[in-house]
Design an enzyme around this catalytic site. Structure first.
Site, PDB file in Angstrom:
ATOM      1  N   GLY A  93      -3.831  36.491  -0.668  1.00  0.00           N
ATOM      2  CA  GLY A  93      -4.566  35.271  -0.346  1.00  0.00           C
ATOM      3  C   GLY A  93      -4.116  34.106  -1.222  1.00  0.00           C
ATOM      4  O   GLY A  93      -3.158  34.222  -1.994  1.00  0.00           O
ATOM      5  N   TYR A  94      -4.815  32.991  -1.105  1.00  0.00           N
ATOM      6  CA  TYR A  94      -4.393  31.794  -1.842  1.00  0.00           C
ATOM      7  C   TYR A  94      -4.717  31.897  -3.327  1.00  0.00           C
ATOM      8  O   TYR A  94      -3.921  31.490  -4.173  1.00  0.00           O
ATOM      9  CB  TYR A  94      -5.008  30.549  -1.231  1.00  0.00           C
ATOM     10  CG  TYR A  94      -4.422  30.184   0.115  1.00  0.00           C
ATOM     11  CD1 TYR A  94      -3.114  30.553   0.461  1.00  0.00           C
ATOM     12  CD2 TYR A  94      -5.150  29.468   1.054  1.00  0.00           C
ATOM     13  CE1 TYR A  94      -2.575  30.220   1.698  1.00  0.00           C
ATOM     14  CE2 TYR A  94      -4.610  29.124   2.287  1.00  0.00           C
ATOM     15  CZ  TYR A  94      -3.328  29.510   2.600  1.00  0.00           C
ATOM     16  OH  TYR A  94      -2.793  29.164   3.814  1.00  0.00           O
ATOM     17  N   ASN A 122      -8.688  23.246  -7.031  1.00  0.00           N
ATOM     18  CA  ASN A 122      -9.567  24.398  -6.790  1.00  0.00           C
ATOM     19  C   ASN A 122      -8.886  25.739  -7.017  1.00  0.00           C
ATOM     20  O   ASN A 122      -9.537  26.720  -7.370  1.00  0.00           O
ATOM     21  CB  ASN A 122     -10.119  24.353  -5.359  1.00  0.00           C
ATOM     22  CG  ASN A 122      -9.023  24.259  -4.319  1.00  0.00           C
ATOM     23  OD1 ASN A 122      -8.247  23.299  -4.319  1.00  0.00           O
ATOM     24  ND2 ASN A 122      -8.928  25.239  -3.452  1.00  0.00           N
ATOM     25  N   CYS A 162     -15.066  27.128  -7.506  1.00  0.00           N
ATOM     26  CA  CYS A 162     -14.245  25.931  -7.739  1.00  0.00           C
ATOM     27  C   CYS A 162     -15.118  24.685  -7.882  1.00  0.00           C
ATOM     28  O   CYS A 162     -14.978  23.925  -8.846  1.00  0.00           O
ATOM     29  CB  CYS A 162     -13.231  25.761  -6.618  1.00  0.00           C
ATOM     30  SG  CYS A 162     -13.914  25.828  -4.951  1.00  0.00           S
TER      31      CYS A 162
END
Lengths: 348, 348, 348, 348
Positions: free
Chosen positions: D18-19, D315, D154
């Site tokens: 994932g990110y 973030n 975030c």
């Protein structure tokens, strides 16, 4: 009288090379009840208007003229800077039956408030009272006979349309907090470091943390104190406001929906957008580019003490030129949506 | 016959939940000569169309229906996937006097070329010849009586309109190179990793280095070999092509201008944009969103052996739905620009 | 000698308030082998550099100085305008052991070609030959001892790195077509109508249809005629080139891969990106912001007569400041990637 | 102990496709004190990580493994979904000396508040108290010996860092209003209609008008009631908060600056940005991409009753992976900024 039955209105735009001026030209040139007789620009006298407004290519042969070439018109639109506008208003009002001013100079009824927010004393305080606010949703009857109309600011329009129905109905109280997001076209067509693409692109720039001039317009219209912050976001067009207000005892979702319905049930350009689910639950300026809609929505938790209100519009249309044309339609008895039918695009 | 004198056309859109379908609805719902009688969606049967097309809020009460609820229409618009469209075309043609197909299945006249570019054999080769290409600028006369119309692809439209006048006039020769830039809406409304915002935003994605299907359409229309590469750029709407072609001996700027003037001098939706200076020297898709214009421009150096041609359009309008509506207007003798008057926005 | 064993290099940046100047400061301030002794700006003398380069807040206390405050340095970086740079070069070379010029004035070896592309005669033609091209991948050995280095243009760097290996290997012939896409930072930090956010945002602006100056650099390096068009796309950073070249008989994918491998197999900053499938098949400037990579890729059909080559980089890093720092590292025997290790971001 | 003196830490990332997982890999692979021993992905077992994280091409040969291939590590990073994380935490804690959890499951100390905001009862309430909040600025001492660390959300990180110093110092009171703006990467790498580029691009989407989960984290850390609304804006990376708080009697600009100075005067990653003029007066997420900074600023009018506070961060970095690496550095006695030195880009 419906002027469509007899002749087209002769109109002129002063300050037509800017973005608001260009949007006025876009709307007026395609307006079936209007003939654009003049569009002025100091720097571009004699040049075709589609040189700076390329979207009008092939749609007009109009060229900019100088202000001293103006004669007399049914309606004169002023897309001129504040200060200059109030100073020259005595001259402008002599040029047309109806003057529609898009500057900030005649929006605030109290000269002292003007001075507080604009930093200079008002130079034509006696004229302020002669202007009708250019918002058909709130002042339609007065606009039918108005000879001087002052169109509110782009962020002010979004805030006033979102909050006045709740304030009028006594549903909210105390200080309103307003987070206003705006695209870059609101800053106008003048180049400066702050609007350089590399600086402005993708920015989340708080350019007015407090005391933005449109804050005073919202406070004036709602009668409530307002704490507004304005942030530039990545967009060319579009204004979106996020407002929070304390609820009066007993105020609930049902009462809020009723207040909006009572105010806007028959309005052609206000849509209440507040859904429980879906991709498009709330207003989003993204889909309003080019349209004259102001979408208004809200959310509140069961038992919450405050309401969150969202409103969105295209700053150059419902937040400026479109609003002005809507006022013209009302003033001259034309269908209110004439020339303002574009729906906006999705996706966009 | 001009149907405006008698009744509105009853039309239906098949596959109306997608982006091309939504754009057809946007244009047809506001079209004074048309009644939208049906809009189909498999997944959304019974749901209001403004749930997925939020720009149409307040403008329609139309809901999606299922395909088996269709009856018979003056015109049927197909915004359906390729392969499925050719398979079901015998069924569709029975539902309307005029079928306007926006899929890729009937654009290529040679079934072998279709198979080369689509990777599957054509399933209704006998029907291909019964379709008239949906480009009024090149096929207006045939469209006046066409009962089956195949609208070209978005990039193909930009390429064909830019290059055919030069090819016809014998001004260019040899292989054409085409660099096609496109926004994300061309990929449709289906979510996938390739269209995830975080992946697609700001991308310069070469998604078809060679053999894009629209390449075959440009080659077919110009009669010249084409080497096209398609790149996704940061935009939702918009297609822009940069083409380079070798000049025939003696071809010069004057001859090229003349060829475009001869072809497009009276066209309502083609503008030749090729200036020596200024901010808006050449076509730019940026200002065409929502409009039905295809802007075409070119540049060549004195004594150069090749010409650089630029064209731009909104892939959902002139590159799709708008082109289809323009064909409808021609087919039924309505003013060709009816319902397609939106100028586009600047700035935007 | 590896200066890391003894002392830090004293360097200065002339023209440090612009975007290339700011990028040089970003890289040099965090470079372990360098001390930034001076950064000049005419307008901002005495002002802290983080006022215009806010990303450097908290990382430096450096302030801009005037040029007459410069003394002598190991290396002097010139981020100065063309014309002015060639005129003042005799002065600059006296200020440092090594001059690294990022202007366009000493990139073209033939003064006549310079005049053709820059529109003015070269004012220091005798100095041109004393500069080594600032591309370590092609001129590493000469750079080890160079006292004068001329860093190529951003688009030129992308084109030269992509095409020289194929030209050298005799795999391509004839005229090259180059479609160059660039972000807005390439135009520098000076505000003007062409870079106003509302005009530039979302634009696909063909600003140099022919004769862009970087075209001459690519032609010089490859020895082949080049037809390049430059288009501004929606991005702040990033340059991406799409090139098409005719193949020599027998040239195929295997030969092209071999040519790139031979040239770039050991290069730290060149990645060959050419996959059959996946979201990231080809180079994309989107993921290169801040990195010193130049990604190079290609595609060709079996039996095709031409190849499509794609290259991408960050115009301010590998297309400018990063390339200059890489040259500094080579020149002074430091690890070539020192201070250039940032990988770039995904997603971004 | 400073592990740089002896050996590199062996670390693993769970949920590395994932990110957040990708950002952890980006930072950890280039971290001089760390060896990335494993990166898990269910779908991509055996595939090279640079296939989904293309910015890491050429920097690693690492491939994804399955979770059952994990052995034991110095530190285990969890980029796993909430619910699953709390359920499997007993398993995870057995795999490493230190577990650094980036999910939401162990951020809220009160299981009832967790249930209120996450809609499900907490499944490991007994473990909650064993986690130290992963914010070095507020919990540095506890982190030096923590074996379980829970990194805040975030938007929560931006809010906590901006507001806690003012709450601690007793300068603000009553309900805080928070307008949170976020880019699309915060929604993760899963494709869905809400993140389709054509829908998300340019959106101002109010996706959480009330009750966002990060609201509870800010309320927990400040001890004040919070009314937060989250809006998706046009950006891939970046979170920016605009907060308004009522001032305690006597609180003024001087006191606020003093509170921030006292808290953050020596912090490497917090910058107070609050200038009277200039283009970069306040925090802007635009220049923070890739950096571990959280910029905090504020504005208040003389005599105002409330303060406007602005904070911004990336973030994926300070709002996630960077914060986690900063905790690792503190936990193992490494220099706190090790591997987190990237300054961010301007322009960008």
């Amino acid at each position: 009288m419906n002027n469509l039955c007899d002749r087209k209105l002769r109109v002129a735009v002063v300050g037509a090379a800017g973005y608001i001026g260009g949007e006025l030209l876009r709307l007026l040139i395609s307006h079936p009840g209007v003939e654009v007789a003049a569009a002025t620009s100091r720097g571009l006298r004699g040049r075709p208007i589609d040189g700076v407004h390329p979207n009008l290519r092939g749609l007009t042969k109009l060229a900019f003229c100088a202000e001293d070439q103006l004669d007399h018109y049914d309606a004169l639109f002023l897309a001129t800077p504040h200060r200059e506008t109030m100073r020259r208003m005595p001259h402008f009002v002599a040029l047309a039956d109806t003057v529609i001013d898009l500057s900030g100079d005649f929006r605030l009824s109290d000269p002292q408030v003007y001075e507080d927010y604009y930093g200079v004393p008002h130079e034509s305080p006696d004229l302020i009272g002669t202007f009708v606010p250019g918002l058909a949703e709130l002042h339609r009857e007065r606009l039918r006979t108005a000879s001087r109309i002052s169109v509110p600011g782009c962020m002010a329009t979004a805030g006033i349309l979102a909050l006045v129905p709740l304030a009028e109905a006594g549903l909210i109280q105390g200080a309103l907090t307003v987070d206003a997001k705006t695209g870059s076209s609101g800053a106008g067509a003048k180049a400066g470091p702050e609007n350089l693409h590399a600086e402005r692109s993708g920015a989340l720039r708080v350019f007015a943390p407090t005391r933005h001039r449109h804050e005073a317009e919202i406070a004036q219209a709602t009668g409530l104190p307002v704490s507004m912050t304005a942030t530039g976001v990545e967009a060319v067009r579009g204004v979106q406001l996020l407002c929070k207000a304390a609820l009066m005892p007993g105020a609930d979702e049902k009462a809020i929906r009723a207040a909006y319905r009572a105010r806007y049930g028959d309005e052609p350009f206000i849509r209440v957008v507040a859904h429980r689910r879906g991709l498009h639950r709330f207003p989003d300026a993204k889909i309003l580019s080019g349209s004259n809609f102001c979408d208004v929505g809200f959310a509140l938790e069961r038992g919450a003490s405050h309401v969150t209100v969202i409103s969105a519009l295209d700053n150059l249309v419902k937040g400026g030129a479109g609003n002005a044309v809507q006022c013209l339609n009302v003033r001259y008895g034309m269908p209110e949506a004439l020339g303002l039918e574009f729906s906006g695009l999705h996706p966009n």
